[in-house]
Design an enzyme around this catalytic site. Structure first.
Site, mmCIF file in Angstrom:
data_model
loop_
_atom_site.group_PDB
_atom_site.id
_atom_site.type_symbol
_atom_site.label_atom_id
_atom_site.label_comp_id
_atom_site.label_asym_id
_atom_site.label_seq_id
_atom_site.Cartn_x
_atom_site.Cartn_y
_atom_site.Cartn_z
ATOM 1 N N LEU A 46 31.538 -4.370 -11.808
ATOM 2 C CA LEU A 46 32.970 -4.657 -11.861
ATOM 3 C C LEU A 46 33.292 -6.059 -12.371
ATOM 4 O O LEU A 46 34.416 -6.539 -12.183
ATOM 5 C CB LEU A 46 33.593 -4.447 -10.476
ATOM 6 C CG LEU A 46 33.467 -3.025 -9.928
ATOM 7 C CD1 LEU A 46 33.973 -2.959 -8.493
ATOM 8 C CD2 LEU A 46 34.224 -2.040 -10.802
ATOM 9 N N ASP A 47 32.342 -6.693 -13.050
ATOM 10 C CA ASP A 47 32.589 -8.049 -13.538
ATOM 11 C C ASP A 47 31.941 -8.252 -14.904
ATOM 12 O O ASP A 47 31.184 -9.195 -15.117
ATOM 13 C CB ASP A 47 32.058 -9.060 -12.511
ATOM 14 C CG ASP A 47 32.615 -10.457 -12.720
ATOM 15 O OD1 ASP A 47 33.649 -10.601 -13.406
ATOM 16 O OD2 ASP A 47 32.017 -11.410 -12.192
ATOM 17 N N ILE A 48 32.251 -7.361 -15.841
ATOM 18 C CA ILE A 48 31.704 -7.471 -17.190
ATOM 19 C C ILE A 48 32.473 -8.544 -17.946
ATOM 20 O O ILE A 48 33.690 -8.468 -18.087
ATOM 21 C CB ILE A 48 31.831 -6.131 -17.961
ATOM 22 C CG1 ILE A 48 31.159 -4.996 -17.218
ATOM 23 C CG2 ILE A 48 31.296 -6.269 -19.378
ATOM 24 C CD1 ILE A 48 29.669 -5.126 -17.110
#
Length: 73
Positions: A46-48
């Site tokens: 969830l943190d690309i």
């Protein structure tokens, strides 16, 4: 955790003011492969972002920072 020599993709983009499309596509395909691997195991990263992608020897992109992820069914 493995030590990865090389800096974040973000640093390379900032240092050179971008990169050729062919080179960017090479790294994008590698990260897409990593995301497919995770998806097949029902995990969402969830943190690309470019600072969470390291470039090993300017040839291989490595997705890092799984501090924010989600498992789903």
């Amino acid at each position: 955790m493995e030590y990865i020599e090389g800096g974040p993709w973000k640093n390379r983009i900032e240092a050179y003011g971008g990169m050729p499309d062919s080179e960017a596509l090479k790294f994008i395909r590698q990260i897409a492969g990593a995301l497919k691997y995770l998806h097949n195991r029902k995990i969402m990263h969830l943190d690309i972002k470019s600072s969470n992608i390291l470039l090993r020897d300017d040839e291989e992109a490595v997705l890092i920072d799984f501090g924010i992820f989600k498992r789903y069914n």
